[in-house]
Design a protein around this motif. Structure first.
Motif, PDB file in Angstrom:
ATOM      1  N   TYR A  75       5.745 -17.226 -95.680  1.00 47.26           N
ATOM      2  CA  TYR A  75       5.773 -17.946 -96.956  1.00 47.26           C
ATOM      3  C   TYR A  75       5.855 -16.936 -98.098  1.00 47.26           C
ATOM      4  N   PHE A  76       5.003 -15.920 -98.053  1.00 45.72           N
ATOM      5  CA  PHE A  76       5.024 -14.889 -99.081  1.00 45.72           C
ATOM      6  C   PHE A  76       6.310 -14.063 -98.993  1.00 45.72           C
ATOM      7  N   ASP A  77       6.765 -13.783 -97.774  1.00 44.98           N
ATOM      8  CA  ASP A  77       8.002 -13.027 -97.619  1.00 44.98           C
ATOM      9  C   ASP A  77       9.183 -13.755 -98.262  1.00 44.98           C
ATOM     10  N   VAL A  78       9.247 -15.062 -98.063  1.00 44.21           N
ATOM     11  CA  VAL A  78      10.332 -15.853 -98.652  1.00 44.21           C
ATOM     12  C   VAL A  78      10.232 -15.842-100.176  1.00 44.21           C
ATOM     13  N   LEU A  79       9.022 -15.993-100.707  1.00 46.08           N
ATOM     14  CA  LEU A  79       8.850 -15.971-102.164  1.00 46.08           C
ATOM     15  C   LEU A  79       9.318 -14.640-102.740  1.00 46.08           C
ATOM     16  N   ARG A  80       8.978 -13.552-102.068  1.00 42.27           N
ATOM     17  CA  ARG A  80       9.383 -12.238-102.568  1.00 42.27           C
ATOM     18  C   ARG A  80      10.908 -12.084-102.522  1.00 42.27           C
ATOM     19  N   GLY A 324       8.369 -21.121 -88.807  1.00 39.84           N
ATOM     20  CA  GLY A 324       9.579 -21.637 -88.182  1.00 39.84           C
ATOM     21  C   GLY A 324      10.845 -20.934 -88.622  1.00 39.84           C
ATOM     22  N   LEU A 325      10.740 -20.063 -89.635  1.00 42.38           N
ATOM     23  CA  LEU A 325      11.912 -19.323 -90.095  1.00 42.38           C
ATOM     24  C   LEU A 325      12.490 -18.453 -88.983  1.00 42.38           C
ATOM     25  N   ALA A 326      11.650 -18.067 -88.015  1.00 46.85           N
ATOM     26  CA  ALA A 326      12.117 -17.206 -86.917  1.00 46.85           C
ATOM     27  C   ALA A 326      13.211 -17.876 -86.097  1.00 46.85           C
ATOM     28  N   ARG A 327      13.304 -19.212 -86.156  1.00 47.79           N
ATOM     29  CA  ARG A 327      14.346 -19.905 -85.402  1.00 47.79           C
ATOM     30  C   ARG A 327      15.731 -19.673 -86.004  1.00 47.79           C
ATOM     31  N   PHE A 328      15.778 -19.311 -87.270  1.00 48.24           N
ATOM     32  CA  PHE A 328      17.052 -19.050 -87.948  1.00 48.24           C
ATOM     33  C   PHE A 328      17.205 -17.525 -88.053  1.00 48.24           C
ATOM     34  N   ARG A 329      17.798 -16.938 -87.056  1.00 49.61           N
ATOM     35  CA  ARG A 329      17.742 -15.495 -86.893  1.00 49.61           C
ATOM     36  C   ARG A 329      18.342 -14.731 -88.066  1.00 49.61           C
ATOM     37  N   ARG A 330      19.501 -15.162 -88.546  1.00 48.15           N
ATOM     38  CA  ARG A 330      20.145 -14.423 -89.634  1.00 48.15           C
ATOM     39  C   ARG A 330      19.353 -14.528 -90.920  1.00 48.15           C
ATOM     40  N   LEU A 331      18.911 -15.737 -91.256  1.00 44.21           N
ATOM     41  CA  LEU A 331      18.120 -15.915 -92.459  1.00 44.21           C
ATOM     42  C   LEU A 331      16.815 -15.146 -92.364  1.00 44.21           C
ATOM     43  N   ASP A 332      16.188 -15.187 -91.194  1.00 43.79           N
ATOM     44  CA  ASP A 332      14.947 -14.455 -90.989  1.00 43.79           C
ATOM     45  C   ASP A 332      15.175 -12.959 -91.170  1.00 43.79           C
ATOM     46  N   ARG A 333      16.314 -12.461 -90.689  1.00 45.06           N
ATOM     47  CA  ARG A 333      16.621 -11.040 -90.834  1.00 45.06           C
ATOM     48  C   ARG A 333      16.832 -10.673 -92.303  1.00 45.06           C
TER      49      ARG A 333
END
Length: 412
Positions: A75-80, A324-333
């Motif tokens: 959650y914090f990673d996405v905000l950053r 659940g972001l880990a399921r979307f590999r490219r976005l997670d990367r």
């Protein structure tokens, strides 16, 4: 800047065991000796813990290898990541309303405050030294390039060039390089918050809610009672007062102060702060020529306070983690790269946008490109800027690995 979550790292560890502390899995782990360095944890798990036929592994090993290590919060990673994208977008287009859509600087200071409070569970001097190393090494690397370019262009450094070594005040150069070095105010403010955090955290924990609310007082004093001098010192005071609430809000999240608060008062206070900040910005455009929050510290303070409180309270109350972001590999990367290279993205993005202009000018000399590419579009410059920034991340991002005492890599 708020790149601190990167320092927690994505280390490999034991895959999650069943919740039952008496399960054969946990008993087996307690009996086994530690793995030899370099042993793959998934191989170790399969070799030492026989799988029961009736209880298949609950999660594929591939998914486990992508899962963030304990201590990270997506959650914090996405905000950053969103905050950094918004910063680059703002500097490319100059949209005054961008700060109201997403006040990036308030978000970044709040996230940094949360991670600083967590780090201060260790000795304060050790934490401060680590934070300074992770900030200063990328800054020195970047500063060498910028200072060298300004010297070649004719700039003669004076005594205040020492701020390029330790940015306790704003490092400054000539007008030719202003677009590159004017973003350094954030690093200076972040450094001061780091140095003050042991004291701030001690004061905050004596009376969390009163101290949090009183942190809004300094900016009111500077606006209506005493105006700081127009100098490095005065500018530093204003920035500290502007984002003090957000930094302490990070403390409140870490200490679970927000989680214990009731939704009604939090929502009411946050919306009131948002409304006041927006109203003040819109009604004081004559003084600055715009309603841009970056030009109106009082509006920035209250708008960020309301906006960031809602974001942090949502996280604390609903326990959102975006795992659940880990399921979307490219976005997670992509999110991972932004967090591991946050300092690099922040420092080099203006240079990327600067270099995009002469590069596009060269494209006008090619008739085919002139005929088929929207060379006059600001969006095209925005895209070229991101391409150049990606090159900067590949070429310079490894410095953040060195600063974090990790093995240098092109991409995390």
């Amino acid at each position: 800047m708020s790149w601190e979550a990167e320092r927690q790292g994505y280390g490999a560890g034991w895959p999650a065991a069943p919740n039952d502390p008496q399960s054969p899995y946990r008993q087996q782990l307690r009996q086994d000796a530690p793995a030899e360095p370099g042993t793959d944890v998934h191989t170790l798990r399969l070799a030492r813990v026989p799988a029961a036929p009736s209880a298949p592994d609950p999660e594929p090993l591939e998914a486990q290898s992508r899962r963030p290590a304990a201590g990270r919060d997506r959650y914090f990673d996405v905000l950053r990541a969103v905050a950094l994208v918004r910063v680059v977008t703002y500097h490319a287009f100059g949209w005054a309303w961008a700060g109201m859509v997403f006040p990036s600087m308030g978000v970044m200071f709040a996230l940094a405050g949360t991670l600083m409070a967590k780090s201060l569970e260790r000795p304060a001097l050790q934490v401060i030294k680590g934070r300074m190393r992770r900030l200063l090494l990328p800054f020195w690397f970047w500063g060498f390039v910028v200072v060298a370019a300004m010297v070649v262009h004719g700039w003669v450094p004076g005594p205040d060039a020492l701020y390029w070594v330790l940015p306790l005040g704003d490092p400054r150069g000539d007008e030719w390089g202003i677009q590159a070095w004017e973003v350094l105010w954030y690093l200076r403010a972040y450094l001061w918050f780091v140095l003050l955090s042991p004291l701030l955290l001690r004061v905050f924990r004596k009376a969390p809610i009163p101290v949090l609310l009183l942190s809004l007082a300094p900016i009111l004093v500077f606006q209506f009672l005493w105006e700081p001098p127009d100098s490095r010192f005065g500018g530093g005071l204003i920035d500290l007062a502007t984002f003090l609430f957000c930094w302490l809000l990070g403390f409140a999240h870490h200490d679970e102060v927000l989680r214990r608060m009731k939704p009604g008062p939090v929502a009411t206070g946050s919306l009131a702060a948002l409304a006041f900040g927006a109203w003040y910005a819109l009604t004081h455009q004559v003084e600055t020529g715009s309603y841009d929050l970056d030009d109106i510290p009082l509006a920035q303070t209250f708008y960020c306070a309301g906006f960031v409180t809602l974001l942090m309270y949502f996280k604390a109350y609903y326990k959102v983690d975006f795992a659940g972001l880990a399921r979307f590999r490219r976005l997670d990367r992509i999110v991972t790269v932004f967090n591991r290279r946050a300092v690099t993205v922040y420092l080099w993005h203006e240079i990327a946008l600067i270099l995009a202009v002469p590069l596009i000018d060269r494209l006008w000399d090619v008739p085919a490109l002139e005929a088929h590419l929207p060379l006059e579009s600001q969006w095209f410059l925005f895209g070229i800027g991101w391409l150049l920034l990606a090159v900067a991340v590949l070429l310079c991002g490894w410095v953040e690995d060195v600063a974090s005492k990790k093995r240098p890599r092109l991409l995390p």
